[in-house]
Design a protein around this motif. Structure first.
Motif, PDB file in Angstrom:
ATOM      1  N   GLY A   1       0.845  10.344  12.064  1.00 26.65           N
ATOM      2  CA  GLY A   1       2.072  11.052  12.464  1.00 26.65           C
ATOM      3  C   GLY A   1       1.988  11.568  13.875  1.00 26.65           C
ATOM      4  O   GLY A   1       2.949  11.450  14.673  1.00 26.65           O
ATOM      5  N   THR A   2       0.848  12.139  14.240  1.00 27.19           N
ATOM      6  CA  THR A   2       0.660  12.677  15.586  1.00 27.19           C
ATOM      7  C   THR A   2       0.725  11.554  16.604  1.00 27.19           C
ATOM      8  O   THR A   2       1.401  11.646  17.645  1.00 27.19           O
ATOM      9  N   ILE A   3       0.029  10.467  16.311  1.00 27.87           N
ATOM     10  CA  ILE A   3       0.026   9.315  17.216  1.00 27.87           C
ATOM     11  C   ILE A   3       1.430   8.712  17.314  1.00 27.87           C
ATOM     12  O   ILE A   3       1.910   8.363  18.396  1.00 27.87           O
ATOM     13  N   ALA A   4       2.114   8.623  16.178  1.00 24.40           N
ATOM     14  CA  ALA A   4       3.463   8.043  16.185  1.00 24.40           C
ATOM     15  C   ALA A   4       4.424   8.916  16.989  1.00 24.40           C
ATOM     16  O   ALA A   4       5.281   8.416  17.736  1.00 24.40           O
ATOM     17  N   VAL A   5       4.305  10.215  16.830  1.00 27.35           N
ATOM     18  CA  VAL A   5       5.177  11.127  17.575  1.00 27.35           C
ATOM     19  C   VAL A   5       4.895  11.005  19.063  1.00 27.35           C
ATOM     20  O   VAL A   5       5.820  10.955  19.896  1.00 27.35           O
ATOM     21  N   ASP A   6       3.610  10.947  19.415  1.00 24.89           N
ATOM     22  CA  ASP A   6       3.263  10.801  20.833  1.00 24.89           C
ATOM     23  C   ASP A   6       3.803   9.484  21.398  1.00 24.89           C
ATOM     24  O   ASP A   6       4.366   9.441  22.495  1.00 24.89           O
ATOM     25  N   LEU A   7       3.633   8.414  20.647  1.00 29.64           N
ATOM     26  CA  LEU A   7       4.122   7.112  21.102  1.00 29.64           C
ATOM     27  C   LEU A   7       5.659   7.116  21.177  1.00 29.64           C
ATOM     28  O   LEU A   7       6.249   6.573  22.124  1.00 29.64           O
ATOM     29  N   ALA A   8       6.276   7.709  20.166  1.00 36.88           N
ATOM     30  CA  ALA A   8       7.740   7.764  20.172  1.00 36.88           C
ATOM     31  C   ALA A   8       8.229   8.616  21.331  1.00 36.88           C
ATOM     32  O   ALA A   8       9.262   8.313  21.959  1.00 36.88           O
ATOM     33  N   SER A   9       7.498   9.689  21.625  1.00 35.97           N
ATOM     34  CA  SER A   9       7.871  10.546  22.749  1.00 35.97           C
ATOM     35  C   SER A   9       7.790   9.771  24.056  1.00 35.97           C
ATOM     36  O   SER A   9       8.657   9.888  24.929  1.00 35.97           O
ATOM     37  N   ARG A  10       6.780   8.963  24.195  1.00 33.59           N
ATOM     38  CA  ARG A  10       6.608   8.186  25.412  1.00 33.59           C
ATOM     39  C   ARG A  10       7.694   7.104  25.519  1.00 33.59           C
ATOM     40  O   ARG A  10       8.194   6.807  26.596  1.00 33.59           O
TER      41      ARG A  10
ATOM     42  N   ARG B   1       9.681  10.201   8.074  1.00 29.20           N
ATOM     43  CA  ARG B   1      10.500   8.989   8.098  1.00 29.20           C
ATOM     44  C   ARG B   1       9.686   7.778   8.502  1.00 29.20           C
ATOM     45  O   ARG B   1       9.810   6.707   7.927  1.00 29.20           O
ATOM     46  N   PHE B   2       8.799   7.951   9.490  1.00 27.37           N
ATOM     47  CA  PHE B   2       7.965   6.844   9.951  1.00 27.37           C
ATOM     48  C   PHE B   2       7.028   6.370   8.843  1.00 27.37           C
ATOM     49  O   PHE B   2       6.892   5.176   8.602  1.00 27.37           O
ATOM     50  N   LEU B   3       6.414   7.315   8.147  1.00 31.11           N
ATOM     51  CA  LEU B   3       5.484   6.951   7.058  1.00 31.11           C
ATOM     52  C   LEU B   3       6.232   6.325   5.894  1.00 31.11           C
ATOM     53  O   LEU B   3       5.745   5.374   5.276  1.00 31.11           O
ATOM     54  N   ALA B   4       7.429   6.803   5.605  1.00 24.89           N
ATOM     55  CA  ALA B   4       8.226   6.201   4.531  1.00 24.89           C
ATOM     56  C   ALA B   4       8.602   4.782   4.908  1.00 24.89           C
ATOM     57  O   ALA B   4       8.569   3.870   4.064  1.00 24.89           O
TER      58      ALA B   4
ATOM     59  N   GLU C   1      -5.359  13.082   5.933  1.00 30.88           N
ATOM     60  CA  GLU C   1      -5.823  13.146   7.316  1.00 30.88           C
ATOM     61  C   GLU C   1      -5.230  12.004   8.135  1.00 30.88           C
ATOM     62  O   GLU C   1      -4.823  12.186   9.289  1.00 30.88           O
ATOM     63  N   LEU C   2      -5.196  10.813   7.526  1.00 27.64           N
ATOM     64  CA  LEU C   2      -4.630   9.663   8.236  1.00 27.64           C
ATOM     65  C   LEU C   2      -3.134   9.863   8.504  1.00 27.64           C
ATOM     66  O   LEU C   2      -2.631   9.499   9.565  1.00 27.64           O
ATOM     67  N   ARG C   3      -2.434  10.405   7.500  1.00 29.31           N
ATOM     68  CA  ARG C   3      -1.008  10.662   7.697  1.00 29.31           C
ATOM     69  C   ARG C   3      -0.805  11.616   8.875  1.00 29.31           C
ATOM     70  O   ARG C   3       0.076  11.403   9.708  1.00 29.31           O
ATOM     71  N   THR C   4      -1.647  12.633   8.909  1.00 28.51           N
ATOM     72  CA  THR C   4      -1.518  13.606   9.998  1.00 28.51           C
ATOM     73  C   THR C   4      -1.797  12.933  11.336  1.00 28.51           C
ATOM     74  O   THR C   4      -1.042  13.083  12.299  1.00 28.51           O
TER      75      THR C   4
ATOM     76  N   LEU D   1       6.856   2.833   6.862  1.00 24.10           N
ATOM     77  CA  LEU D   1       5.619   2.054   6.735  1.00 24.10           C
ATOM     78  C   LEU D   1       5.341   1.687   5.285  1.00 24.10           C
ATOM     79  O   LEU D   1       4.926   0.563   4.984  1.00 24.10           O
ATOM     80  N   GLU D   2       5.583   2.621   4.388  1.00 21.53           N
ATOM     81  CA  GLU D   2       5.318   2.352   2.964  1.00 21.53           C
ATOM     82  C   GLU D   2       6.288   1.308   2.431  1.00 21.53           C
ATOM     83  O   GLU D   2       5.902   0.442   1.665  1.00 21.53           O
ATOM     84  N   THR D   3       7.556   1.367   2.836  1.00 20.92           N
ATOM     85  CA  THR D   3       8.510   0.358   2.362  1.00 20.92           C
ATOM     86  C   THR D   3       8.190  -0.991   2.948  1.00 20.92           C
ATOM     87  O   THR D   3       8.306  -2.013   2.273  1.00 20.92           O
ATOM     88  N   VAL D   4       7.722  -1.038   4.176  1.00 15.21           N
ATOM     89  CA  VAL D   4       7.308  -2.312   4.775  1.00 15.21           C
ATOM     90  C   VAL D   4       6.081  -2.827   4.055  1.00 15.21           C
ATOM     91  O   VAL D   4       5.975  -4.012   3.749  1.00 15.21           O
ATOM     92  N   GLY D   5       5.134  -1.932   3.769  1.00 13.93           N
ATOM     93  CA  GLY D   5       3.913  -2.337   3.040  1.00 13.93           C
ATOM     94  C   GLY D   5       4.242  -2.817   1.649  1.00 13.93           C
ATOM     95  O   GLY D   5       3.682  -3.785   1.155  1.00 13.93           O
ATOM     96  N   ALA D   6       5.184  -2.184   0.969  1.00 10.75           N
ATOM     97  CA  ALA D   6       5.577  -2.609  -0.372  1.00 10.75           C
ATOM     98  C   ALA D   6       6.330  -3.921  -0.311  1.00 10.75           C
ATOM     99  O   ALA D   6       6.222  -4.755  -1.209  1.00 10.75           O
ATOM    100  N   GLY D   7       7.073  -4.144   0.751  1.00 11.81           N
ATOM    101  CA  GLY D   7       7.811  -5.384   0.905  1.00 11.81           C
ATOM    102  C   GLY D   7       6.892  -6.550   1.179  1.00 11.81           C
ATOM    103  O   GLY D   7       7.161  -7.678   0.789  1.00 11.81           O
ATOM    104  N   ASN D   8       5.783  -6.352   1.862  1.00 13.22           N
ATOM    105  CA  ASN D   8       4.834  -7.421   2.179  1.00 13.22           C
ATOM    106  C   ASN D   8       3.957  -7.778   0.994  1.00 13.22           C
ATOM    107  O   ASN D   8       3.242  -8.766   1.028  1.00 13.22           O
ATOM    108  N   GLY D   9       3.982  -6.996  -0.037  1.00 10.50           N
ATOM    109  CA  GLY D   9       3.151  -7.301  -1.218  1.00 10.50           C
ATOM    110  C   GLY D   9       2.065  -6.255  -1.367  1.00 10.50           C
ATOM    111  O   GLY D   9       1.643  -5.628  -0.410  1.00 10.50           O
ATOM    112  N   SER D  10       1.668  -6.145  -2.588  1.00  9.57           N
ATOM    113  CA  SER D  10       0.666  -5.141  -2.857  1.00  9.57           C
ATOM    114  C   SER D  10      -0.701  -5.554  -2.321  1.00  9.57           C
ATOM    115  O   SER D  10      -1.553  -4.729  -2.078  1.00  9.57           O
TER     116      SER D  10
END
Length: 191
Positions: A141-150, A168-171, A135-138, A173-182
């Protein structure tokens, strides 16, 4: 005899010295009395006395036999009592062992039930977490698309583009989250 006594009664006689006729009659009566006593009374008295002695001695023997039998019964009673105490102790020990077995079975079942409940809770938690992440991804994703559209100024309404952009945005985010530490990633996931 009365005539003799009447004839002598006329003469005076000394009351301390008996008449010879009285001595003879008294002696004959005494002899008859002794004969009757010895012939009939003394044997019967001896029989009665002997029967009494036999009864007393028999009573003593019966009492001794009864005492011996009572002692034997008492010993049997004590043996049975000791056996009953031994049996009671064995039954008590068996009951304790059974109770301990039942207790361990109940504890084992309780542990199994607890483990099952914990596992079911973990499974339910994982399922809820997966649902929430979806649900959060959805939403993200919706919020990110809207923000990116704006920001971009173009419409990202196309579903195929939207899914690719969101993925792509979620991937990223995950790589940034993995880079910052678990630790940061788990903190983000927990919130």
């Amino acid at each position: 005899m009365f005539a003799i006594l009447a004839a002598e009664g006329a003469t005076e006689h000394n009351p301390i010295i008996p008449l010879w006729q009285e001595i003879v009659v008294g002696s004959v009566a005494f002899a008859i009395l002794c004969f009757m006593l010895m012939k009939y009374v003394f044997p019967r008295m001896e029989q009665t006395f002997q029967a009494r002695v036999d009864a007393i001695e028999g009573g003593i023997k019966r009492a001794e036999a009864a005492q011996a039998e009572a002692n034997q019964v008492l010993e049997q009673y004590r043996a049975q009592l000791a056996e009953a105490r031994t049996d009671a102790a064995k039954i008590r020990d068996d009951a304790r062992a059974d109770a301990e077995g039942i207790r361990s079975d109940v504890l084992a079942k309780a542990r199994e039930e607890s483990d099952r409940i914990i596992a079911a809770g973990k499974d339910q938690l994982a399922a809820e977490r997966a649902t929430i992440v979806r649900e959060l991804r959805t939403e993200v994703g919706t919020i990110a698309v809207d923000l990116a559209s704006r920001i971009v100024g173009e419409s990202l309404a196309d579903e195929a583009r939207r899914k690719g952009t969101v993925e792509r945005f979620l991937a990223d985010l995950e790589t940034v989250g993995a880079g910052n530490g678990s630790a940061n990633g788990s903190a983000v996931r927990a919130s």
